[in-house]
Design an enzyme around this catalytic site. Sequence first.
Site, short mmCIF file in Angstrom:
data_model
loop_
_atom_site.label_atom_id
_atom_site.label_comp_id
_atom_site.label_asym_id
_atom_site.label_seq_id
_atom_site.Cartn_x
_atom_site.Cartn_y
_atom_site.Cartn_z
N HIS A 34 -34.44 5.83 1.13
CA HIS A 34 -35.78 6.22 0.79
C HIS A 34 -36.71 6.19 1.69
CE1 HIS A 34 -39.58 5.54 -1.51
NE2 HIS A 34 -39.20 6.00 -2.51
N GLN A 74 -33.65 -0.25 -6.07
CA GLN A 74 -32.73 0.13 -7.20
C GLN A 74 -31.60 -0.79 -7.41
OE1 GLN A 74 -33.56 2.45 -8.99
NE2 GLN A 74 -35.30 3.56 -7.82
N CYS A 122 -38.64 11.28 -2.53
CA CYS A 122 -39.03 10.51 -1.73
C CYS A 122 -37.70 10.21 -0.64
CB CYS A 122 -39.57 9.20 -1.99
SG CYS A 122 -41.06 9.34 -2.98
N1 C6P Z 1 -38.34 5.03 -5.76
C1 C6P Z 1 -37.88 6.71 -7.42
O1 C6P Z 1 -38.30 7.58 -8.15
P1 C6P Z 1 -42.29 1.04 -4.38
O2 C6P Z 1 -42.91 2.48 -4.63
O3 C6P Z 1 -42.81 0.30 -3.30
O4 C6P Z 1 -42.30 0.38 -5.93
O5 C6P Z 1 -40.69 1.46 -4.14
C2 C6P Z 1 -40.40 2.29 -3.18
C3 C6P Z 1 -38.85 2.64 -2.98
C4 C6P Z 1 -37.96 1.92 -2.27
N2 C6P Z 1 -36.74 2.01 -2.08
C5 C6P Z 1 -36.12 2.79 -2.94
C6 C6P Z 1 -34.61 2.69 -2.89
C7 C6P Z 1 -36.73 3.29 -4.09
O6 C6P Z 1 -36.26 4.18 -5.00
C8 C6P Z 1 -38.22 3.13 -4.07
C9 C6P Z 1 -39.03 3.96 -5.22
C10 C6P Z 1 -39.08 5.74 -6.86
O7 C6P Z 1 -36.86 6.87 -6.69
C11 C6P Z 1 -40.37 6.26 -6.59
S1 C6P Z 1 -40.25 7.52 -5.10
#
Ligand code: C6P
Length: 413
Positions: free
Chosen positions: A130, A210, A371
Amino acid sequence: MNLPHSQPVADFSDYRDDFPALQQSVNGQPLVYLDSAASAQQPNAVIEAVASYQREDHANVHRGVHTLSHRATESYEGARDKLCNFINASSRAEIVLTSGTTESINLVAQSFCRPVLKPGDQILITWLEHHSNIVPWQLVCEQTGAELIVAPINDRGEVELDALYELMTERVKLLGIGHVSNALGSINPLRDIIGHAKQAGITVLVDGAQGVPHMSVDVQSLGCDFYAFSGHKMFGPTGTGILWGREQLLEAMPPYQGGGDMILEVSFEQTVFNELPYKFEAGTPNISGVIGLGAAVDYLSGIGMDSVLEHEKSLHAYMVTQLAAIEGIRLVGTAENQASVQSFLLNDIHPHDLGTILDHQGVAIRTGHHCAMPLMQRFGLPGTARASLGLYNDRDDIDRLTGALEKARQVFA
Ligand code: C6P
């Protein structure tokens, strides 16, 4: 369903009743929520914990001698203890409360890596990551002259382990790796990977955004050095997150931000920093959010993370079978060990159009690059449609998804 937490429930999908947002209709149809990887819905227990703090206990933490401040501090610090037990950290000093996975990873990049990285050093990641596990490393590499290197993946969306291990040379100072891919659902064989990294003397950060919402995580037995995750993906409030780090490492790291609460003593000449974990928690924190997160931990602990994984694995298998039966479906991400997430395309329908047609039928999925733009480029795609599961989903939800996709196929025929 407000059963005592230890009591087993016959049908896992009964938990759905605990989530008020799932009781509504969207565009005239009962909502089917398949976007928990972006943000999971919150159970009544979390909503009530936040509301009760706001109604009765609202005050700042760690500062006041009055009763409300004591109550707020007790609930806030109680949530830290719950998180500590939930991931089996060895000490509450290792639980740094942040605004989310993103801040947790940036903290490690700036506080652990920046002071020690030099030109010629490398940070190792994989193509599955990500943006939150890419960009913070790019920034620190620019700041220090270090280099970001990337381990390849295969066409199923699995990390090429031999290639990853070959990249683990003495130049690599940190490996940043996701537990579960948010775009493809691939579960990385972390024990094996961390074992190899440790043999090579490499510090390991796991992006667990995740992972934690879907399976039991024991940071001590994993053997990593840092584990980052977000509250809102584990049925807690937004703006909450955790950085778990080994105490010894955190102890040696300089503060990430300066301000109130992270100090013991300040004069214009010098500042004495607070002990762990407060050294990394400058300013008034997200008190209500963290209290809600504590309630989310209680909720998940009551169900049991092994049961959550079992339920979601079986539902994911059903989803894959049902999706594959639709004419014109292409599954993107077919790793042998996969959980909770499935990306797909339907004929040449743009994923955003697909998402819109599904929304008209009350089915919420995410579409786009998730992302993870480099990962999409690896597959030669601008984006995908992605259905992601939470503990409240059931087979009816999958049937609604496939029914809506059949309709979309006909509309675009
Ligand atoms: N993924 C998705 O729809 P935050 O925004 O800090 O809570 O998490 C960021 C993030 C980091 N690593 C992984 C593996 C993620 O999946 C995510 C967030 C969301 O997949 C929003 S882009």
